[in-house]
Motif scaffolding. Structure first.
Motif, PDB file in Angstrom:
ATOM      1  N   ILE A   1      -8.463 -23.732   7.579  1.00 50.80           N
ATOM      2  CA  ILE A   1      -8.707 -23.527   9.008  1.00 50.80           C
ATOM      3  C   ILE A   1      -7.477 -22.925   9.677  1.00 50.80           C
ATOM      4  O   ILE A   1      -7.595 -22.034  10.531  1.00 50.80           O
TER       5      ILE A   1
ATOM      6  N   TRP B   1     -15.741 -14.605   9.872  1.00 48.77           N
ATOM      7  CA  TRP B   1     -14.497 -15.376   9.846  1.00 48.77           C
ATOM      8  C   TRP B   1     -14.151 -15.717   8.399  1.00 48.77           C
ATOM      9  O   TRP B   1     -14.994 -16.219   7.647  1.00 48.77           O
TER      10      TRP B   1
ATOM     11  N   SER C   1      -7.558 -19.312   9.349  1.00 48.45           N
ATOM     12  CA  SER C   1      -8.799 -18.657   9.770  1.00 48.45           C
ATOM     13  C   SER C   1      -8.511 -17.373  10.536  1.00 48.45           C
ATOM     14  O   SER C   1      -7.636 -17.334  11.408  1.00 48.45           O
TER      15      SER C   1
ATOM     16  N   ALA D   1     -15.602 -22.564  12.076  1.00 49.48           N
ATOM     17  CA  ALA D   1     -14.942 -21.336  11.629  1.00 49.48           C
ATOM     18  C   ALA D   1     -13.879 -20.861  12.601  1.00 49.48           C
ATOM     19  O   ALA D   1     -12.775 -20.471  12.187  1.00 49.48           O
TER      20      ALA D   1
ATOM     21  N   LEU E   1     -11.690 -17.943   6.004  1.00 52.51           N
ATOM     22  CA  LEU E   1     -10.855 -19.143   5.967  1.00 52.51           C
ATOM     23  C   LEU E   1     -10.357 -19.312   4.534  1.00 52.51           C
ATOM     24  O   LEU E   1     -11.045 -19.883   3.685  1.00 52.51           O
TER      25      LEU E   1
END
Length: 565
Positions: A254, A266, A257, A210, A268
């Motif tokens: 990612i 987190w 993120s 993450a 994404l």
């Protein structure tokens, strides 16, 4: 192994010698044992660059790990030394662009221009990586979770305060075994070689996916001890492989993120803002209801086309949970010390029945019978979301069969909605189950879970490992006395059914029992609580604590117990 190369550790400011020429760059300084090299020296920059290039060609290494790169030359400005170091790195990458660079000395403080020439990542943990040196931010018996909970605030800082790109944010998977032996020396032979935290590892790996998914730095691989290497469970290897491959498939998400609210959330998301993932971590032992609003702070946008916007859980289970809307506030129940991953997905066209609210699969039999199979849930719970099936088209359904049993339902256009909630029999024991009223009762399914884990991971542990290291021996049922900032000088005693039991002290280091690295007190119940559905009464004696320091009593090493509806 394929495409695996060594990376040497290099200290740039050491007193490198070259007969007849080193006087141009050597300066007196006690940090390098009397003589340091000045990175402000043009002569040293040229010499050091060529030395680095030559070493790559001779040793066939994959890159360099820089450390201790401080600017010790007091006769020149820090800027001139930084500028010289930038020139060395830049020219090195121009000559050998395939090199990967690992930065281990607080390089995040060198400013954003340093990041341009990283070709790797900045300093992991933003601090020293040894467990002797970083604090325990949240009580835990798992060294991997302690390291992860220290990493996450740093990665949040890099992302939000340094505006770092995900290409430069470092991971820290697992943990690094301690550097020093009990007598304070640096051992040259292997010691404490069996050190893999089997139950803490998933939390660590997912937090790295993450918050640092483009730099999955592994600090611990179960490879130094032959038993630990050959007996590593197959499902652990599959989990490990799956999530590493997952990062290759989800680079877009990612790169977008972003942490939100705290370092333990987190988001994404894809650039479209409607498809993506939420990685949620609970560092505490107490279960938590976390309220999250689906809005722009998570890089989420409102869908503009017609279709179905779905929330699903993909770890630790895989199941569609519910339909969602933009600006909706969701209540996520997170187990103690847990990682949970959710997916947001927009489906415009339904080609086959989609089961929502529970795990399982749905299909049509005999044209008008809806079959739902493989429905499992946590023992001792009921479904909290409506259970329904989205059909590919409006089709009259006459009966619904779930796990072989007919269920009541109503049909609203393409939605087949079950009327009754589902119950899953058994005792509810979530991950890190809290013990209430000093009463310990476990189920036969939990005891069977420990038996199966021992069969799956049949390491022959030593007495020292089981008595001194909380994260080893994952087949054990442990009870954690969770206290914020515990003191190993306290006298804590325990009895179960009026019989005295040993109270163990857990440390985040194996050999050096430093009070600052004290995890807390715990009991090993493996050979005590051996019968299911029987009450074991616990009594504790410990010092009087300030309000809020005692968090509770928690059973350790539990995975979700799933049973059929």
């Amino acid at each position: 192994m394929k495409q695996v190369k060594l990376v040497p550790y290099v200290y740039p400011p050491l007193g490198y010698r070259l007969q007849g020429q080193d006087q141009a760059w050597l300066v007196e300084n006690p940090h390098c044992r009397n003589l340091c090299a000045s990175l402000a020296s043009i002569e040293f920059q040229r010499y050091f660059l060529q030395l680095l290039i030559d070493f790559v060609q001779v040793a066939d290494i994959g890159g360099y790990a820089w450390d201790y790169n401080y600017f010790f030359d007091t006769n020149h400005t820090a800027y001139s030394q930084w500028r010289g170091w930038q020139w060395v790195r830049t020219q090195l990458l121009l000559a050998l662009p395939h090199l990967i660079m690992d930065h281990r000395y607080g390089s995040q403080y060198d400013g954003p221009w340093s990041w341009v020439t990283l070709n790797g990542y900045t300093s992991p943990l933003l601090a020293d990586e040894n467990p002797e040196t970083y604090p325990i931010l949240y009580p835990s018996l798992h060294t991997d979770k302690i390291a992860t909970n220290f990493m996450l605030p740093g990665n949040r800082e890099l992302r939000l305060e340094h505006f770092g790109s995900m290409e430069n944010i470092p991971g820290f998977i697992g943990h690094q075994s301690e550097r020093f032996s009990a007598d304070g020396r640096l051992p040259w032979q292997d010691h404490d070689i069996r050190d893999f935290d089997l139950m803490g590892f998933p939390y660590s790996l997912l937090a790295n996916v993450a918050s640092a998914g483009l730099n999955l730095i592994h600090n611990m691989i179960a490879a130094r001890d032959l038993q630990e290497y050959y007996l590593l469970p197959e499902r652990t290897l599959q989990f490990w492989t799956y999530w590493i491959q997952w990062t290759d498939k989800h680079i877009e998400e990612i790169r977008n993120s972003i942490p939100f609210l705290t370092e333990h959330n987190w988001s994404l998301m894809k650039l479209n803002g409607i498809d993506g993932f939420l990685f949620l971590f609970n560092p505490n032992y107490v279960q938590e209801h976390r309220m999250i609003r689906l809005d722009g702070q998570l890089n989420i946008k409102s869908p503009t086309q017609r279709g179905y916007w779905l929330l699903s859980e993909i770890y630790p289970e895989q199941k569609y949970l519910q339909l969602i809307e933009y600006n909706q506030t969701l209540d996520f129940l997170l187990d103690g010390q847990s990682a949970t991953v959710f997916e947001l997905s927009f489906i415009s066209t339904v080609s086959k029945p989609i089961l929502v609210g529970v795990s399982g699969t749905a299909f049509i039999a005999n044209k008008n019978i809806l079959m739902i199979n493989g429905v499992y849930g946590e023992a001792g719970t009921q479904t909290i979301h409506p259970i329904f099936v989205i059909m590919p088209e409006e089709q009259v359904i006459e009966s619904v069969i779930l796990n072989g049993n007919e269920k009541r339902f109503q049909q609203v256009k393409e939605f087949i909605i079950l009327i009754d909630v589902l119950s899953f029999p058994g005792q509810y024991l979530p991950r890190s189950a809290q013990i209430m009223n000093n009463s310990i009762i476990v189920s036969d399914l939990l005891l069977q879970q420990f038996i199966e884990r021992q069969q799956e991971y049949p390491i022959v542990w030593t007495d020292d490992e089981l008595n001194e290291v909380a994260w080893l021996g994952p087949h054990r049922l442990l009870l954690f006395i969770c206290i914020v900032n515990p003191d190993d000088r306290w006298n804590v005693t325990a009895q179960i059914n009026n019989v005295t039991v040993i109270v163990h002290k857990g440390y985040n280091t194996r050999d050096t029992h430093n009070r600052d690295r004290f995890m807390g007190f715990y009991l090993d119940l493996t050979n005590i609580v051996q019968k299911p559905n029987i009450e074991y009464t616990l009594s504790l004696e410990m010092p009087t604590l300030d309000p809020g320091l005692f968090q509770g009593l928690f059973l350790e090493n539990i995975e979700r117990i799933l049973v059929e509806a």
